[in-house]
Design an enzyme around this catalytic site. Structure first.
Site, mmCIF file in Angstrom:
data_model
loop_
_atom_site.group_PDB
_atom_site.id
_atom_site.type_symbol
_atom_site.label_atom_id
_atom_site.label_comp_id
_atom_site.label_asym_id
_atom_site.label_seq_id
_atom_site.Cartn_x
_atom_site.Cartn_y
_atom_site.Cartn_z
ATOM 1 N N ASN A 178 0.907 -1.142 -0.099
ATOM 2 C CA ASN A 178 0.078 -0.090 -0.112
ATOM 3 C C ASN A 178 0.689 1.226 -0.181
ATOM 4 O O ASN A 178 1.488 1.410 1.028
ATOM 5 C CB ASN A 178 -0.809 -0.123 1.166
ATOM 6 N N TRP A 179 0.926 1.850 -1.268
ATOM 7 C CA TRP A 179 1.828 2.898 -1.364
ATOM 8 C C TRP A 179 1.303 4.168 -0.679
ATOM 9 O O TRP A 179 1.957 5.311 -0.579
ATOM 10 C CB TRP A 179 2.164 3.258 -2.701
ATOM 11 N N LYS A 180 0.111 4.349 -0.224
ATOM 12 C CA LYS A 180 -0.600 5.349 0.251
ATOM 13 C C LYS A 180 -0.243 6.610 -0.419
ATOM 14 O O LYS A 180 -0.631 6.456 -1.620
ATOM 15 C CB LYS A 180 0.111 5.525 1.908
ATOM 16 N N HIS A 225 -9.645 1.251 5.102
ATOM 17 C CA HIS A 225 -8.246 1.347 5.733
ATOM 18 C C HIS A 225 -8.348 2.175 6.817
ATOM 19 O O HIS A 225 -9.083 3.247 6.894
ATOM 20 C CB HIS A 225 -7.159 1.758 4.797
ATOM 21 N N GLU A 232 -6.633 4.489 7.769
ATOM 22 C CA GLU A 232 -6.184 6.123 7.655
ATOM 23 C C GLU A 232 -7.563 6.699 6.953
ATOM 24 O O GLU A 232 -7.856 8.024 7.230
ATOM 25 C CB GLU A 232 -5.047 6.284 6.751
ATOM 26 N N GLU A 244 -4.911 -4.811 10.519
ATOM 27 C CA GLU A 244 -3.955 -3.960 10.621
ATOM 28 C C GLU A 244 -4.275 -3.019 12.093
ATOM 29 O O GLU A 244 -5.020 -2.108 12.104
ATOM 30 C CB GLU A 244 -3.864 -2.987 9.667
ATOM 31 N N GLY A 263 3.052 2.285 10.800
ATOM 32 C CA GLY A 263 4.141 3.295 10.652
ATOM 33 C C GLY A 263 4.771 3.531 11.938
ATOM 34 O O GLY A 263 5.591 4.783 12.080
ATOM 35 N N SER A 286 3.953 -2.286 10.231
ATOM 36 C CA SER A 286 5.425 -2.365 10.395
ATOM 37 C C SER A 286 5.876 -3.653 10.026
ATOM 38 O O SER A 286 7.082 -4.146 10.584
ATOM 39 C CB SER A 286 5.849 -1.905 11.988
ATOM 40 N N GLY A 340 5.225 1.251 4.593
ATOM 41 C CA GLY A 340 6.660 1.934 4.626
ATOM 42 C C GLY A 340 7.668 0.990 3.808
ATOM 43 O O GLY A 340 8.252 1.447 2.656
HETATM 44 P P1 13P Z 1 3.284 0.239 7.569
HETATM 45 O O1 13P Z 1 3.793 -0.987 7.155
HETATM 46 O O2 13P Z 1 3.930 1.513 7.180
HETATM 47 O O3 13P Z 1 3.203 0.241 9.103
HETATM 48 O O4 13P Z 1 1.881 0.366 7.190
HETATM 49 C C1 13P Z 1 0.948 -0.517 7.142
HETATM 50 C C2 13P Z 1 -0.285 -0.214 6.389
HETATM 51 O O5 13P Z 1 -1.191 0.550 6.792
HETATM 52 C C3 13P Z 1 -0.697 -0.801 4.995
HETATM 53 O O6 13P Z 1 -1.971 -0.611 4.689
#
Ligand code: 13P
Length: 253
Positions: free
Chosen positions: A12-14, A98, A100, A166, A172, A212, A234
Site C-alpha cells: 500500500n503506497w498510500k 483502511h 487512515e 492492521e 507506521g 510495520s 513503508g
Molecule cells: P506500515 O507498513 O508503514 O506500518 O503501514 C501498514 C499499512 O497501513 C498498510 O496498509
C-alpha cells in the site's frame, strides 16, 4: 501459514511516489521477481499513478488495486473514484476501510460495507481492513471492535474477498504486533468469519497482517497458521525490501 490458502503480499503506497519513481519501481520489481512467486503480489498506488502502474505491470505475477472506492458507479462526488473507473485503470483489487480513511475521512463501518458491496458489484476483489486503536486495545476492547467491524460488512453469500488485520498502533510505528498476538487475533477473525460468511469460505479466505512489516520480522509472522500474507506500507516503497518480504512467503513444505 496454511499452505492450502493463497498467500498474498500487498504493498500500500498510500500518498507516496511520483510517476517516474513508480515506473522505476515497477521495472525493478518485474526484473527481480521470481518467475513463479510463491505469493500473489498486489500493489495499491494512489489514483494518479494507477493507469501508469497497471501498464508497467502488465504481468500475471502482479495485480494492481485502488486504495479506495465510492459506493456509487458514477455521479457528482468530487474527489472520489468509482468501481468502473478503477476497472478502467487496470485494477482488480481495492482496499476498503483502511484505518487512515476511517480516521481522516470519518468512514463508518456502514460506509465501508457499502464500498465493499460496490467493489464486488463492479468485479473488483475487496481487501477489507480492520483493526483496533491503542486506546481500544488498552481498554480491553480489541475483540469487540473487530467483531463490530466484521459484522457490519459480512453476511452469507458474500463474494470473494481478502481481510487485512492492521492494528492501528502498529501502523507506521515500527512496533509490529508479535507473531503470537497477531496469530491470536487472526484465529479470532477466521472464527468470526466462519459464523458470518460460512465455514467453507472462512477456511479459504486469505487474512493478511499489516503494521510495520519489514524483511526482518516477516519470517516470524508468516509461519503462523492463520497469517496468509501481508499488507505493507513503508517497506513496500523500496522494491528490494518488498522483494525480500515476497521471498519469505513460500508455503511451508
Ligand atoms: P506500515 O507498513 O508503514 O506500518 O503501514 C501498514 C499499512 O497501513 C498498510 O496498509
Amino acid at each position: 501459514m496454511n499452505s492450502t490458502r493463497q498467500t498474498v503480499i500487498a504493498g500500500n503506497w498510500k500518498m507516496h511516489k511520483l510517476r517516474r519513481e513508480a515506473q522505476e519501481f515497477c521495472r525493478h520489481l518485474l526484473a527481480n521477481l521470481e518467475e513463479k512467486p510463491a505469493a500473489s503480489v498486489i500493489l495499491y498506488p494512489s489514483f494518479p499513478l494507477l493507469a501508469d502502474v497497471a501498464t508497467a505491470l502488465d504481468d500475471p505475477r502482479v495485480s494492481v488495486g485502488g486504495q479506495d472506492i465510492h459506493p456509487a458507479a458514477s455521479g457528482a462526488h468530487t474527489g472520489d473514484v468509482s468501481g468502473p473507473q478503477l476497472i478502467d485503470a487496470g485494477c482488480s483489487w481495492v482496499l476498503c476501510g483502511h484505518s487512515e480513511r476511517r480516521a481522516d475521512h470519518c468512514e463508518s463501518d456502514e460506509l465501508v460495507a457499502r464500498k465493499a458491496e460496490a467493489a464486488l458489484q463492479h468485479g473488483l476483489t475487496p481487501m477489507i481492513c480492520v483493526g483496533e486503536t491503542a486506546a481500544q486495545r488498552e481498554a480491553g476492547q480489541t475483540f469487540e471492535v473487530l467483531d463490530r467491524q466484521l459484522a457490519a460488512v459480512f453476511s452469507q453469500d458474500f463474494g470473494e474477498f481478502a481481510l487485512a488485520y492492521e492494528p492501528v498502533w502498529a501502523i507506521g510505528s515500527g512496533l509490529s504486533a508479535t507473531p503470537e498476538l497477531a496469530q491470536e487475533v487472526h484465529a479470532f477473525l477466521r472464527q468470526r468469519l466462519s459464523d458470518l460468511v460460512g465455514p467453507e469460505q472462512a477456511t479459504w479466505v486469505p487474512i493478511l497482517y499489516g503494521g510495520s512489516v519489514k524483511p526482518e520480522n516477516a519470517a516470524g509472522l508468516i509461519v503462523q497458521p492463520d497469517i496468509d500474507g501481508f499488507l505493507i506500507g513503508g517497506a513496500s516503497l523500496d522494491p528490494d525490501k518488498f522483494l525480500a518480504i515476497i521471498r519469505q512467503a513460500a508455503p511451508a513444505a
